[in-house]
Design a protein around this motif. Structure first.
Motif, PDB file in Angstrom:
ATOM      1  N   TRP B  94       0.833  -1.204   0.000  1.00 12.60           N
ATOM      2  CA  TRP B  94       0.000   0.000   0.000  1.00 12.60           C
ATOM      3  C   TRP B  94       0.863   1.247   0.000  1.00 12.60           C
ATOM      4  CZ3 TRP B  94      -0.858   4.236   3.161  1.00 12.60           C
ATOM      5  CH2 TRP B  94      -2.004   4.985   2.895  1.00 12.60           C
ATOM      6  N   LEU B  95       1.904   1.236   0.871  1.00 12.53           N
ATOM      7  CA  LEU B  95       2.798   2.390   0.944  1.00 12.53           C
ATOM      8  C   LEU B  95       3.424   2.667  -0.420  1.00 12.53           C
ATOM      9  CD1 LEU B  95       5.086   2.536   4.115  1.00 12.53           C
ATOM     10  CD2 LEU B  95       3.724   4.378   3.113  1.00 12.53           C
ATOM     11  N   GLN B  96       3.813   1.579  -1.082  1.00  8.04           N
ATOM     12  CA  GLN B  96       4.432   1.735  -2.395  1.00  8.04           C
ATOM     13  C   GLN B  96       3.486   2.452  -3.360  1.00  8.04           C
ATOM     14  OE1 GLN B  96       5.631  -1.932  -4.240  1.00  8.04           O
ATOM     15  NE2 GLN B  96       6.707  -0.886  -5.910  1.00  8.04           N
ATOM     16  N   SER B  97       2.210   2.090  -3.271  1.00  8.10           N
ATOM     17  CA  SER B  97       1.239   2.705  -4.177  1.00  8.10           C
ATOM     18  C   SER B  97       1.125   4.211  -3.927  1.00  8.10           C
ATOM     19  CB  SER B  97      -0.129   2.033  -4.016  1.00  8.10           C
ATOM     20  OG  SER B  97      -0.719   2.422  -2.784  1.00  8.10           O
ATOM     21  N   ILE B  98       1.374   4.600  -2.704  1.00 11.28           N
ATOM     22  CA  ILE B  98       1.323   6.030  -2.359  1.00 11.28           C
ATOM     23  C   ILE B  98       2.619   6.721  -2.763  1.00 11.28           C
ATOM     24  CG2 ILE B  98       1.107   7.675  -0.443  1.00 11.28           C
ATOM     25  CD1 ILE B  98      -1.420   5.996  -0.985  1.00 11.28           C
ATOM     26  N   ILE B  99       3.721   6.070  -2.401  1.00  9.18           N
ATOM     27  CA  ILE B  99       5.036   6.690  -2.579  1.00  9.18           C
ATOM     28  C   ILE B  99       5.418   6.794  -4.044  1.00  9.18           C
ATOM     29  CG2 ILE B  99       7.505   6.466  -2.034  1.00  9.18           C
ATOM     30  CD1 ILE B  99       5.788   7.165   0.397  1.00  9.18           C
ATOM     31  N   GLU B 100       5.011   5.788  -4.841  1.00  6.98           N
ATOM     32  CA  GLU B 100       5.501   5.775  -6.221  1.00  6.98           C
ATOM     33  C   GLU B 100       5.071   7.010  -7.005  1.00  6.98           C
ATOM     34  OE1 GLU B 100       4.195   2.122  -7.932  1.00  6.98           O
ATOM     35  OE2 GLU B 100       2.076   2.671  -7.974  1.00  6.98           O
ATOM     36  N   GLY B 101       3.985   7.623  -6.568  1.00 12.70           N
ATOM     37  CA  GLY B 101       3.594   8.862  -7.220  1.00 12.70           C
ATOM     38  C   GLY B 101       4.475  10.040  -6.842  1.00 12.70           C
ATOM     39  N   LEU B 102       5.273   9.864  -5.821  1.00 13.06           N
ATOM     40  CA  LEU B 102       6.088  10.968  -5.312  1.00 13.06           C
ATOM     41  C   LEU B 102       7.547  10.919  -5.728  1.00 13.06           C
ATOM     42  CD1 LEU B 102       4.990  11.184  -1.563  1.00 13.06           C
ATOM     43  CD2 LEU B 102       4.376  12.732  -3.417  1.00 13.06           C
ATOM     44  N   VAL B 103       8.039   9.707  -5.988  1.00 14.79           N
ATOM     45  CA  VAL B 103       9.492   9.558  -6.146  1.00 14.79           C
ATOM     46  C   VAL B 103      10.025  10.380  -7.315  1.00 14.79           C
ATOM     47  CG1 VAL B 103       9.577   7.322  -5.005  1.00 14.79           C
ATOM     48  CG2 VAL B 103       9.202   7.424  -7.476  1.00 14.79           C
ATOM     49  N   GLU B 104       9.166  10.580  -8.319  1.00 13.84           N
ATOM     50  CA  GLU B 104       9.636  11.336  -9.479  1.00 13.84           C
ATOM     51  C   GLU B 104       9.789  12.827  -9.155  1.00 13.84           C
ATOM     52  OE1 GLU B 104      10.461  10.034 -12.543  1.00 13.84           O
ATOM     53  OE2 GLU B 104      10.287   8.189 -11.349  1.00 13.84           O
ATOM     54  N   ILE B 105       8.956  13.293  -8.251  1.00 19.92           N
ATOM     55  CA  ILE B 105       8.904  14.735  -8.012  1.00 19.92           C
ATOM     56  C   ILE B 105       9.540  15.148  -6.698  1.00 19.92           C
ATOM     57  CG2 ILE B 105       6.923  15.268  -9.462  1.00 19.92           C
ATOM     58  CD1 ILE B 105       5.176  14.842  -7.007  1.00 19.92           C
ATOM     59  N   ASP B 106       9.854  14.214  -5.851  1.00 17.58           N
ATOM     60  CA  ASP B 106      10.488  14.550  -4.583  1.00 17.58           C
ATOM     61  C   ASP B 106      11.688  13.637  -4.379  1.00 17.58           C
ATOM     62  OD1 ASP B 106       9.757  16.052  -1.741  1.00 17.58           O
ATOM     63  OD2 ASP B 106      10.856  14.170  -1.488  1.00 17.58           O
ATOM     64  N   ASP B 107      12.871  14.209  -4.623  1.00 10.98           N
ATOM     65  CA  ASP B 107      14.117  13.441  -4.541  1.00 10.98           C
ATOM     66  C   ASP B 107      14.281  12.762  -3.202  1.00 10.98           C
ATOM     67  OD1 ASP B 107      14.790  14.132  -7.030  1.00 10.98           O
ATOM     68  OD2 ASP B 107      16.296  15.635  -6.462  1.00 10.98           O
ATOM     69  N   PHE B 108      13.957  13.508  -2.145  1.00 12.60           N
ATOM     70  CA  PHE B 108      14.215  13.007  -0.806  1.00 12.60           C
ATOM     71  C   PHE B 108      13.389  11.753  -0.540  1.00 12.60           C
ATOM     72  CE2 PHE B 108      13.499  13.346   3.897  1.00 12.60           C
ATOM     73  CZ  PHE B 108      14.802  13.089   4.277  1.00 12.60           C
ATOM     74  N   THR B 109      12.101  11.843  -0.839  1.00 10.44           N
ATOM     75  CA  THR B 109      11.240  10.680  -0.666  1.00 10.44           C
ATOM     76  C   THR B 109      11.737   9.522  -1.551  1.00 10.44           C
ATOM     77  OG1 THR B 109       9.380  12.125  -0.182  1.00 10.44           O
ATOM     78  CG2 THR B 109       8.846   9.878  -0.822  1.00 10.44           C
ATOM     79  N   GLY B 110      12.164   9.876  -2.746  1.00 16.33           N
ATOM     80  CA  GLY B 110      12.684   8.854  -3.658  1.00 16.33           C
ATOM     81  C   GLY B 110      13.898   8.142  -3.094  1.00 16.33           C
ATOM     82  N   LYS B 111      14.793   8.908  -2.518  1.00 16.18           N
ATOM     83  CA  LYS B 111      16.008   8.319  -1.939  1.00 16.18           C
ATOM     84  C   LYS B 111      15.672   7.405  -0.763  1.00 16.18           C
ATOM     85  CE  LYS B 111      20.130  10.008  -3.145  1.00 16.18           C
ATOM     86  NZ  LYS B 111      21.247   9.100  -3.540  1.00 16.18           N
ATOM     87  N   LEU B 112      14.734   7.839   0.050  1.00 18.95           N
ATOM     88  CA  LEU B 112      14.327   6.989   1.177  1.00 18.95           C
ATOM     89  C   LEU B 112      13.753   5.671   0.659  1.00 18.95           C
ATOM     90  CD1 LEU B 112      12.603   9.620   3.532  1.00 18.95           C
ATOM     91  CD2 LEU B 112      14.770   8.433   3.959  1.00 18.95           C
ATOM     92  N   TRP B 113      12.929   5.778  -0.363  1.00 15.66           N
ATOM     93  CA  TRP B 113      12.301   4.567  -0.915  1.00 15.66           C
ATOM     94  C   TRP B 113      13.358   3.628  -1.520  1.00 15.66           C
ATOM     95  CZ3 TRP B 113       8.062   2.111  -0.070  1.00 15.66           C
ATOM     96  CH2 TRP B 113       7.667   1.079  -0.951  1.00 15.66           C
TER      97      TRP B 113
END
Lengths: 515, 515
Positions: B94-113
């Motif tokens: 579920w978290l992935q489904s939320i986060i994947e929309g963010l990783v492209e636009i937020d580097d920090f969240t992307g790096k954490l993921w």
């Protein structure tokens, strides 16, 4: 790892060890109120006009080594010292015989005595008296003997405003904490051990003394709430030391206390017809309190009396029904002249106050020889010792007053005396120097680290509550008497080798060693 | 004396009342470690190079009024919030489904993921996870209704580095002390009462959470002593807040903890072959510790990762066998996007994690409506609201990241969005403004007193220790779950009328009122 010997204590620290110890010390101290307001030389009033900054109180990084036998003796005889000074304070006739030689040459002592006489003429209305005492000692090693064991020798006995009881409890907890988190190198493990560190209970124990007086005062005579009054200097950099007693008094005994700057005494207190002391806090003009106990943390120095009004204030407080800590007679009992008279070799006075010979001889063994500079046989001998540069090196010259900072040491004595009219010599006493064992430590003070040779001074607190007899001749009875923890104050020695500068004092705790 | 009504609270103080309150507040705070290191604008590093000065933490003079029903509700639902966020952190899919929309636009969240994915590939070796959470709320009064009762609305949910748990306990004790010594005018007696003041147990309770994880870790696998590691920023002005947890952990649970600046992680820690985390304190290179629990008080902001090395360090810690507080998935569960998805009107997600409808509806009632700025139906509606200056005044625009200080308010939203490429809009969420009741207070900060309109934010701490399931799909079990005290943070409102400037936050405590 090679264990640290006492001679190598404390060990040198690696930069990483020092960093770890210091960062923990700096944070722990502020987190636990082991603090002072910064000196004006460190933070100016212009920078912090409202006074919100604080800094770690001057402390030692390590607990200093202290002979176990001396520590135990110091704490063990405190109740006897309490008894001695209570007896002196109750013996007005004897005190008068001591003080009358001083009033001509020491204005301050004279003013105190006159204040007592003024109240006496009218009659005292409070027969209870509280002492929160501190007996200060150094460890003495006889320089003429290479095998003598260390002995405890008294520096002075404080009967008023004995400070550092609040911070001392915290510094012993600090050193225990540093041990618990391995801030002391493993090489010290045979020296700094849990059973060698001594916790001082002074903050709580002194507060219990105030609570005992508060309770002994009895019920309000004016239907007002009761309080204890801390009469203080203003500003006071060492305010947290005092606040810790105030907080302990409130939390452990439920007793309210107020801080009253000495110079505002007459503005905020009044006497009822029966001399009940009433304090009206400026913040609640419609609510006033009946004062059970006055705790003087001011009034011990001539500097506290810039105007005649402060003498009026002292008289006003002394006339009152509140229990004084200390009364003027108790304050006067702490003058150096009393110490000198008791400690003058072959003096007959000690047994007057301590009839039990065993007790008296334990007290006597803590005296360093002290001579008057008067016309007595002992005085004549002392003048010769003090005037000769060869013998003077073994002595220190002290004025009668408390407060410190006015002593003349060793070689400086003969020229100092020559500069003084001979009629003023009796204002001083001559004391054999105590020769402490060489010690080292590191002191953090105003953010600066000082390492090197130090001298430690053990202060033992005592609480004594007594009832004065009606004859003023030494009768009365002791109601409470206990030893109340300790202070170790460590300062730079006077060696010219650098390191800790002389007079740079710090609060310390004892790491007991078997000598 | 006329009682103070809620509208007149707190009352104006006479100069004497203010002086008494402030002098007691300033001394009590330092005596009890309610302190921070001074800001560089107040004391420069050049003036205090060794960092020994401290100052009273920014605090309110009075406890702020807070509706009792809201307070009780906030504390009452904390264990449900703990359960919710534990469930989210356990539901990787579920978290992935939320986060994947963010990783492209937020580097920090992307790096954490990516860090999570790297560990996942290798396999996690620790299935326990600790959350020291804080759910932040404001009181909301519906501006369209003159008779609506106050309701608690969530501002955000913090899953990493929730601060002020150490100081919050002390500020509630401070306000109780000020009440006990009559520092509050008698006119407030009907408002500031012992049973209206709420003591926060946060310092002790959060430390117990760390102790629970430490214990759950089990025995050492390497025969080393065990420890908790506080991973911290350096320098840290709010160090005493953190130290109070460390001291409580040692004193109440006997658990050792060390402070490790995040940027020194790779120098002082290492992984054994089985990924046991070993910490070697720089001061004792020959003694190393096995880390049971990593408590992140750093690593939540992109500023904490100036070099690639910090990402290596985060991966290194995340790979380890130590229990993380929080794990990366728990950290990610705190992003605004998750809050927005849960709080988007008619969202189906809440019931996924909280099957009990009654519990879910209590949680739901604390959500202020939050909209995405994406291509969904709710998103399209939100873009219209945000783009129109008339409707935008009821909203705040927030980036996904934690840390604060980056929000865009009301009228500023439309021009801000216009300046941003539309592809970046989904990095923000649009939240209905919470409209708090007007309050006043006085804040002491850096020695300056600020009086005027304020806004209070209630933070409720929660401790949750859980075991992740092996499928990464939401299974697992909660081992510990408790509410852990509260924080009231009060800051100046944004009124132009002067007084407390916006953003001037202070630690406060709750004085409960029946609304």
């Amino acid at each position: 790892m090679v264990p640290t010997s006492h001679a190598e204590y404390p060990p040198d620290l690696s930069p990483e060890e020092e960093q770890y110890l210091l960062s923990n010390l700096k944070d722990w101290s502020i987190a636990h109120g082991l603090a002072v307001r910064p000196a004006p030389s460190f933070v100016s009033a212009a920078q912090d006009p409202s006074g919100v900054l604080a800094t770690t109180a001057p402390v030692t990084l390590f607990p200093s080594l202290f002979p176990r036998t001396c520590f135990d003796e110091g704490l063990g005889i405190q109740t006897a010292y309490n008894e001695l000074y209570s007896a002196i304070a109750r013996d007005e006739a004897w005190l008068q015989s001591i003080i009358e030689g001083l009033v001509e040459i020491d204005d301050f002592t004279g003013k105190l005595w006159q204040t007592h006489l003024a109240v006496k003429k009218e009659g005292y209305v409070q027969d209870l008296s509280l002492g929160l005492f501190r007996s200060d000692y150094m460890v003495h090693i006889d320089p003429d003997s290479s095998h003598s064991s260390p002995r405890l020798k008294q520096v002075e006995f404080n009967t008023i405003a004995s400070s550092f009881g609040g911070l001392s409890s915290r510094v012993s907890t600090l050193h225990k904490h540093l041990l618990a988190i391995d801030a002391y190198p493993a090489s010290t493990a045979t020296v700094i051990k849990a059973d060698a560190l001594r916790q001082s209970k002074s903050a709580s124990s002194l507060a219990q003394g105030l609570a005992a007086a508060h309770k002994a005062y009895g019920l309000s005579r004016t239907q007002r709430p009761l309080c204890v009054l801390f009469v203080v200097q203003d500003p006071e950099r060492n305010v947290f030391d005092q606040r810790h007693l105030e907080y302990a008094l409130l939390e452990e005994s439920g007793v309210r206390a107020f801080r009253l700057p000495f110079q505002q005494t007459l503005s905020h207190t009044s006497l009822e017809a029966d001399r009940t002391l009433v304090y009206t806090p400026p913040n609640t003009p419609s609510i006033s309190y009946e004062v059970t106990t006055i705790y003087f943390r001011a009034g011990y120095s001539p500097d506290d009396y810039p105007r005649e009004e402060e003498w009026d204030a002292r008289l006003h407080l002394e006339r009152s029904r509140a229990i004084k800590c200390p009364s003027i007679l108790t304050h006067l009992a702490g003058c150096k002249k009393v110490q000198q008279v008791l400690a003058t070799p072959h003096s007959p006075h000690l047994k007057r106050f301590l009839p039990d010979e065993r007790v008296a001889s334990r007290i006597l063994s803590t005296f360093a020889p002290i001579y008057p500079l008067d016309e007595s046989e002992a005085g004549k001998q002392a003048k010769e010792l003090a005037g000769d540069p060869t013998s003077a090196v073994r002595y220190v010259l002290k004025p009668q007053r408390e407060g410190g900072g006015n002593n003349i040491y060793r070689r400086a004595i003969p020229p100092f005396l020559q500069s003084l009219p001979a009629t003023h010599w009796p204002a001083y006493i001559l004391m054999e120097m105590i020769e402490p064992p060489p010690l080292k430590n590191a002191i953090l003070r105003n953010g600066e680290l000082h390492k090197g040779g130090v001298i430690g001074e053990l202060g033992v607190y005592g609480v004594c509550l007594w009832r004065n007899g009606s004859d003023g001749g030494g009768s009365g009875e002791i109601l409470q008497n206990w030893e109340a923890g300790y202070l170790l104050r460590t300062k730079g020695d006077q060696s010219e080798e650098g390191g800790v500068a002389a007079g740079f004092g710090a609060v310390d705790s004892c790491c007991l060693v078997d000598s």
